[in-house]
Structure formats: structure tokens, C-alpha cells
Design a protein around this motif. Structure first.
Motif, PDB file in Angstrom:
ATOM      1  N   GLU A 254       0.823  -1.218   0.000  1.00 18.16           N
ATOM      2  CA  GLU A 254       0.000   0.000   0.000  1.00 18.16           C
ATOM      3  C   GLU A 254       0.859   1.273   0.000  1.00 18.16           C
ATOM      4  OE1 GLU A 254      -1.754   3.414   1.324  1.00 18.16           O
ATOM      5  OE2 GLU A 254      -0.829   2.232   2.915  1.00 18.16           O
ATOM      6  N   PRO A 255       1.790   1.432   0.982  1.00 20.61           N
ATOM      7  CA  PRO A 255       2.582   2.666   0.940  1.00 20.61           C
ATOM      8  C   PRO A 255       3.457   2.798  -0.315  1.00 20.61           C
ATOM      9  CG  PRO A 255       3.333   1.226   2.725  1.00 20.61           C
ATOM     10  CD  PRO A 255       2.056   0.659   2.208  1.00 20.61           C
ATOM     11  N   ILE A 256       4.061   1.685  -0.763  1.00 23.45           N
ATOM     12  CA  ILE A 256       4.945   1.779  -1.936  1.00 23.45           C
ATOM     13  C   ILE A 256       4.164   2.275  -3.150  1.00 23.45           C
ATOM     14  CG2 ILE A 256       6.497   0.538  -3.493  1.00 23.45           C
ATOM     15  CD1 ILE A 256       6.998  -1.461  -1.181  1.00 23.45           C
ATOM     16  N   THR A 257       2.994   1.674  -3.365  1.00 23.04           N
ATOM     17  CA  THR A 257       2.170   2.093  -4.500  1.00 23.04           C
ATOM     18  C   THR A 257       1.783   3.570  -4.359  1.00 23.04           C
ATOM     19  OG1 THR A 257       1.320  -0.152  -4.674  1.00 23.04           O
ATOM     20  CG2 THR A 257       0.079   1.562  -5.818  1.00 23.04           C
ATOM     21  N   ARG A 258       1.472   3.960  -3.143  1.00 22.93           N
ATOM     22  CA  ARG A 258       1.122   5.361  -2.890  1.00 22.93           C
ATOM     23  C   ARG A 258       2.288   6.288  -3.244  1.00 22.93           C
ATOM     24  NH1 ARG A 258       1.199   7.155   2.157  1.00 22.93           N
ATOM     25  NH2 ARG A 258       0.929   5.088   3.047  1.00 22.93           N
ATOM     26  N   TRP A 259       3.540   5.914  -2.892  1.00 23.30           N
ATOM     27  CA  TRP A 259       4.708   6.742  -3.200  1.00 23.30           C
ATOM     28  C   TRP A 259       4.929   6.828  -4.705  1.00 23.30           C
ATOM     29  CZ3 TRP A 259       7.975   3.504   0.749  1.00 23.30           C
ATOM     30  CH2 TRP A 259       7.518   3.779   2.043  1.00 23.30           C
ATOM     31  N   LEU A 260       4.704   5.687  -5.371  1.00 22.46           N
ATOM     32  CA  LEU A 260       4.888   5.696  -6.828  1.00 22.46           C
ATOM     33  C   LEU A 260       3.864   6.619  -7.484  1.00 22.46           C
ATOM     34  CD1 LEU A 260       5.648   1.933  -7.586  1.00 22.46           C
ATOM     35  CD2 LEU A 260       7.252   3.831  -7.468  1.00 22.46           C
ATOM     36  N   GLU A 261       2.644   6.572  -6.981  1.00 19.13           N
ATOM     37  CA  GLU A 261       1.611   7.461  -7.523  1.00 19.13           C
ATOM     38  C   GLU A 261       1.994   8.924  -7.302  1.00 19.13           C
ATOM     39  OE1 GLU A 261      -2.192   4.410  -7.059  1.00 19.13           O
ATOM     40  OE2 GLU A 261      -1.828   5.943  -5.517  1.00 19.13           O
ATOM     41  N   TYR A 262       2.578   9.182  -6.128  1.00 18.50           N
ATOM     42  CA  TYR A 262       3.060  10.526  -5.800  1.00 18.50           C
ATOM     43  C   TYR A 262       4.095  10.978  -6.845  1.00 18.50           C
ATOM     44  CZ  TYR A 262       5.484  14.168  -3.068  1.00 18.50           C
ATOM     45  OH  TYR A 262       6.065  15.343  -2.647  1.00 18.50           O
ATOM     46  N   ALA A 263       5.040  10.063  -7.127  1.00 18.59           N
ATOM     47  CA  ALA A 263       6.111  10.401  -8.070  1.00 18.59           C
ATOM     48  C   ALA A 263       5.563  10.600  -9.482  1.00 18.59           C
ATOM     49  CB  ALA A 263       7.181   9.311  -8.054  1.00 18.59           C
ATOM     50  N   PHE A 264       4.664   9.709  -9.904  1.00 20.14           N
ATOM     51  CA  PHE A 264       4.107   9.826 -11.260  1.00 20.14           C
ATOM     52  C   PHE A 264       3.279  11.101 -11.405  1.00 20.14           C
ATOM     53  CE2 PHE A 264       4.385   4.974 -11.590  1.00 20.14           C
ATOM     54  CZ  PHE A 264       5.584   5.057 -12.260  1.00 20.14           C
ATOM     55  N   ALA A 265       2.575  11.462 -10.342  1.00 20.66           N
ATOM     56  CA  ALA A 265       1.765  12.687 -10.388  1.00 20.66           C
ATOM     57  C   ALA A 265       2.660  13.915 -10.566  1.00 20.66           C
ATOM     58  CB  ALA A 265       0.951  12.819  -9.111  1.00 20.66           C
TER      59      ALA A 265
ATOM     60  N   MET B 176       8.320 -10.389  -2.705  1.00 21.68           N
ATOM     61  CA  MET B 176       8.751  -9.162  -3.399  1.00 21.68           C
ATOM     62  C   MET B 176       7.533  -8.325  -3.799  1.00 21.68           C
ATOM     63  SD  MET B 176      11.727  -8.048  -4.202  1.00 21.68           S
ATOM     64  CE  MET B 176      12.327  -6.600  -5.044  1.00 21.68           C
ATOM     65  N   TYR B 177       7.710  -7.036  -3.714  1.00 21.92           N
ATOM     66  CA  TYR B 177       6.673  -6.111  -4.199  1.00 21.92           C
ATOM     67  C   TYR B 177       6.609  -6.186  -5.726  1.00 21.92           C
ATOM     68  CZ  TYR B 177       4.576  -1.592  -5.471  1.00 21.92           C
ATOM     69  OH  TYR B 177       3.794  -0.610  -6.011  1.00 21.92           O
ATOM     70  N   GLY B 178       5.406  -6.192  -6.265  1.00 22.09           N
ATOM     71  CA  GLY B 178       5.263  -6.189  -7.717  1.00 22.09           C
ATOM     72  C   GLY B 178       4.653  -4.889  -8.179  1.00 22.09           C
ATOM     73  N   LEU B 179       5.193  -4.355  -9.274  1.00 22.44           N
ATOM     74  CA  LEU B 179       4.619  -3.107  -9.796  1.00 22.44           C
ATOM     75  C   LEU B 179       3.186  -3.369 -10.231  1.00 22.44           C
ATOM     76  CD1 LEU B 179       7.486  -1.628 -11.979  1.00 22.44           C
ATOM     77  CD2 LEU B 179       6.405  -0.502 -10.038  1.00 22.44           C
ATOM     78  N   PRO B 180       2.227  -2.627  -9.724  1.00 26.30           N
ATOM     79  CA  PRO B 180       0.839  -2.872 -10.112  1.00 26.30           C
ATOM     80  C   PRO B 180       0.633  -2.571 -11.596  1.00 26.30           C
ATOM     81  CG  PRO B 180       0.991  -1.338  -8.259  1.00 26.30           C
ATOM     82  CD  PRO B 180       2.354  -1.515  -8.799  1.00 26.30           C
ATOM     83  N   ARG B 181      -0.087  -3.468 -12.236  1.00 25.47           N
ATOM     84  CA  ARG B 181      -0.347  -3.323 -13.667  1.00 25.47           C
ATOM     85  C   ARG B 181      -1.039  -1.986 -13.967  1.00 25.47           C
ATOM     86  NH1 ARG B 181      -1.296  -5.629 -18.673  1.00 25.47           N
ATOM     87  NH2 ARG B 181      -3.339  -4.955 -19.352  1.00 25.47           N
ATOM     88  N   ASP B 182      -1.969  -1.635 -13.087  1.00 22.40           N
ATOM     89  CA  ASP B 182      -2.712  -0.379 -13.284  1.00 22.40           C
ATOM     90  C   ASP B 182      -1.782   0.806 -13.431  1.00 22.40           C
ATOM     91  OD1 ASP B 182      -4.805  -1.973 -12.948  1.00 22.40           O
ATOM     92  OD2 ASP B 182      -5.453  -1.179 -11.003  1.00 22.40           O
ATOM     93  N   LEU B 183      -0.719   0.778 -12.635  1.00 18.92           N
ATOM     94  CA  LEU B 183       0.210   1.900 -12.614  1.00 18.92           C
ATOM     95  C   LEU B 183       1.002   1.977 -13.911  1.00 18.92           C
ATOM     96  CD1 LEU B 183       0.563   3.831 -10.238  1.00 18.92           C
ATOM     97  CD2 LEU B 183       2.603   2.574  -9.606  1.00 18.92           C
ATOM     98  N   LEU B 184       1.337   0.773 -14.431  1.00 17.33           N
ATOM     99  CA  LEU B 184       2.173   0.722 -15.628  1.00 17.33           C
ATOM    100  C   LEU B 184       1.402   1.100 -16.887  1.00 17.33           C
ATOM    101  CD1 LEU B 184       4.103  -2.554 -14.851  1.00 17.33           C
ATOM    102  CD2 LEU B 184       5.129  -0.320 -15.109  1.00 17.33           C
ATOM    103  N   VAL B 185       0.136   0.707 -16.938  1.00 14.93           N
ATOM    104  CA  VAL B 185      -0.614   0.915 -18.175  1.00 14.93           C
ATOM    105  C   VAL B 185      -1.582   2.102 -18.078  1.00 14.93           C
ATOM    106  CG1 VAL B 185      -0.450  -1.491 -18.841  1.00 14.93           C
ATOM    107  CG2 VAL B 185      -2.428  -0.718 -17.521  1.00 14.93           C
ATOM    108  N   ALA B 186      -1.542   2.789 -16.934  1.00 17.57           N
ATOM    109  CA  ALA B 186      -2.471   3.903 -16.742  1.00 17.57           C
ATOM    110  C   ALA B 186      -2.299   4.939 -17.847  1.00 17.57           C
ATOM    111  CB  ALA B 186      -2.230   4.559 -15.395  1.00 17.57           C
TER     112      ALA B 186
END
Lengths: 201, 163
Positions: A147-158, A176-186
Motif C-alpha cells: 500500500e505505501p509503496i504504491t502510494r509513493w509511486l503514484e506521488y512520483a508519477f503525479a 517481493m513487491y510487484g509493480l501494479p499493472r494499473d500503474l504501468l498501463v495507466a
């Protein structure tokens, strides 16, 4: 006056100390788009905000935050830096120096990871940059902290991050944490290329 | 960018103290500010650079020529930049960082910023204040409040002594 960071005027409002009067006179200087105020020999404080932010972006997070104590001119400049290198030492590494974080062979406890998560959340909460050039997360985190990692990535992408380093090493049996597909293909995803991708067993 | 005509194009740049400089267009367009002028067709005559003095512009042009002569090799470019900045004092660096910002030259901007930042690295607040002549305009209460707010950032930095 440029938008964004407001020039600090408090130094003029407060009565000059005896020390000031004997040493220097205050003066105003108006350049193309920034009002700069400071002692004549304090050249660095008279540089425009965007230049000082660039200079601070070369320092580690810890060191750039330290400059807030220099004078009122510097209180909030560090919050606008364009590079965030968030390592386990609490932001002691500066960009370009420690390109690749080395994990120390120490026994990690889960509460260390939790402390790190709280620390990163705090940094991102106080940080106010609009565009991020470089962003790095280096820690002992795994799927448990998805949850926090994905949140930080969203912060960076924004913030249109241009260079992203995600350097994770889960402790114990945490997968291992996996990059969420949603984030990659958004739509509007900033991924143009991936330089290095390592999988560990 | 002079590929259309096949011959190298030269631009004339004018500093704010009316010095004129000739520079190859291919080197000058390292500056996005100048490149935009060229692309908009405003670079026919003399290009006035109102925020850069002659001494600084001469130095920037030396850099433009030097770096553009190096083929695409990031290591070699970096070592050229290090050498170019190695003998510059703070006043010169401050002039250059302002010029790089105005001319929108990110590679020079990054290098000069890093060079200035180097001076502050691993130094105490007191040392940096003295070095740059920064006056502490906080009241003791204000300073204590700022320190308290940034408490988590102070660990690991050297204590306040001259070096």
C-alpha cells in the motif's frame, strides 16, 4: 514577483541588531522577476528561488533540510527540491554519489521497515515540489508494504518523475513487491524505458 | 542544426554590457533560450542577452564550444565539466548559475549547482553561515522552532566547529 515561493520579508520587518548596523546595511535589489533581499556580501541568499532550489537538489535530503536553519530566506527552500533519494539512512545520500544503494548485511526487524514507511510519508507530506526529476526508494520492503509503496509511486508519477529507482529487499519471508499493472498501463503513464530490472529469488 | 545549408552557421551574441561574441550555432543551441530564438527565426541579426555580462558570457561560450566538441560520451563530458569548473571561485560560479538559468542550459546548470552545493556538504549551519556571509535573522525562539521542526534531519551532520 514570481509565483510559487514567496520571498521572505521578515528580515526587513525585524529591527536590525547592533551587530547588523555595525557590519552591514540592508538593501533591495530587483532583478527581472524576483525581489532579492539580503546583505550585500550575502550573494548566495540573493540568488533567485529557482536557482537555490537547484543547488539544494544536489544535496542529500538531510543536508538540504538542514539549510532551513540558516536564515528565514532558507526556511522552506528545501521543500521544493527536484530530487528525492529516500534511503534507509534517512536521506543521507545525495544524488550522483550513491547511485546504487548497497544493502548492509544487518539483521532487520519489521519495526525498522515501519519506521521507514512513516519517515517517507512524513517527507512526502512536507515536500512541495511540483515536478520531480529523480525519485528513489531504497529499503527493506516487500509485498507487506504494498500500500505505501504504491502510494509513493503514484506521488512520483503525479509529479512527472523522470527517473525512478525502486530498490527493495524484503525481509524474512515477505514476498517481493510487484509493480501494479494499473500503474504501468495507466493513461498518461510516464514509463518510456526501463534501464534495469532485477528479480531476486 | 545548420544541416539544411550544409555550412556552419555563426550567431552573434550581445552581452548586457554591449560586448559582441561570435559562436557556432551548433554550440549556441545548447541554450534552449537561444535555440528557441533560432527556431522562431529571430536569430538573424544580433541576439541580445540582457541578463548576462561580457565576462560571464565569454566563459559560457568557452563551455559551449568545449562541450559540443566532445562526441556523445557522458564520461568525457563530465570530466570536461569538472575541469572547466575546477578553478572558478564562488562569485564566478554565482554569475554562471544565473546565466545558465537564464539561458536554460540544463547541463551547465546542474554542474554549477552541484559545484556550489559541494561547498555546503557535511558542514554545520554555523560554518555555512560564516562561509557565505548569511546573517541569521531568526530570533532564538524562531530558530529553536525551525530546529524542532526539522529535528529528524540533523542526525549525522558534523557538529559546529570550524574546518
Amino acid at each position: 514577483v514570481q509565483s510559487g515561493i514567496k520571498p521572505k520579508l521578515s528580515s526587513l520587518n525585524s529591527p536590525p541588531t547592533v551587530n547588523t548596523l555595525t557590519k552591514q546595511l540592508y538593501f533591495y535589489l530587483r532583478t527581472c522577476d524576483t525581489i532579492c533581499i539580503g546583505r550585500e556580501d550575502d550573494r548566495i541568499s540573493r540568488l533567485p528561488d529557482e536557482v537555490l532550489v537547484e543547488i539544494l537538489s544536489s544535496l542529500s535530503l538531510k543536508e538540504s533540510a538542514c539549510t532551513s536553519v540558516l536564515s528565514s530566506r532558507w526556511t522552506n527552500l528545501w521543500k521544493h527540491t527536484t530530487r528525492l533519494y529516500l534511503d534507509m539512512d534517512g536521506g543521507s545520500s545525495s544524488w550522483g554519489k550513491t547511485k546504487h544503494f548497497k544493502f548492509r548485511p544487518v539483521l532487520m526487524r519489521r519495526n525498522t521497515s515501519c519506521k521507514y514507511v512513516r519517515w517517507v510519508d512524513r517527507v512526502l507530506e512536507s515536500h512541495k515540489c511540483i515536478v520531480l526529476k529523480e525519485f528513489a526508494i531504497c529499503s527493506y520492503l516487500g509485498l507487506q508494504h504494498e500500500e505505501p509503496i504504491t502510494r509513493w509511486l503514484e506521488y512520483a508519477f503525479a509529479r512527472q518523475v523522470r527517473s525512478l529507482e525502486l530498490n527493495l529487499e524484503p525481509c524474512y519471508d515477505d514476498p517481493m513487491y510487484g509493480l501494479p499493472r494499473d500503474l504501468l498501463v495507466a493513461e498518461g503513464s510516464q514509463f518510456k524505458s526501463i534501464e534495469a530490472l532485477n528479480f531476486k529469488d | 542544426m545548420a544541416a539544411e545549408t550544409g555550412t556552419p552557421t555563426t550567431l552573434t551574441l550581445k552581452s548586457n554590457d554591449d560586448e559582441l561574441f561570435s559562436v557556432a550555432e551548433s554550440a549556441a543551441i545548447l541554450s534552449v533560450t537561444i535555440r528557441n530564438m533560432v527556431e522562431d527565426g529571430c536569430a538573424g541579426g544580433v541576439i541580445p542577452l540582457d541578463n548576462v555580462d561580457g565576462k560571464t558570457l565569454a566563459s559560457v561560450i568557452t563551455y559551449m564550444n568545449g562541450i559540443s566538441a566532445i562526441p556523445a560520451d557522458e564520461e568525457k563530458k563530465k570530466s570536461y565539466r569538472d575541469k572547466f569548473l575546477s578553478d572558478k571561485d564562488f562569485e564566478t560560479l554565482a554569475d554562471m548559475v544565473l546565466a545558465a538559468n537564464y539561458l536554460n542550459m540544463s547541463c551547465l546548470m546542474d554542474a554549477v549547482s552541484a559545484k556550489i552545493a559541494q561547498v555546503m556538504e557535511k558542514k554545520s549551519v554555523g560554518w555555512v553561515r560564516r562561509k557565505f556571509g548569511i546573517e541569521n535573522d531568526y530570533t532564538p525562539e524562531e530558530e529553536a522552532a525551525v530546529k524542532e521542526e526539522h529535528k529528524w534531519t540533523f542526525e549525522g551532520v558534523e557538529t559546529d566547529d570550524d574546518n
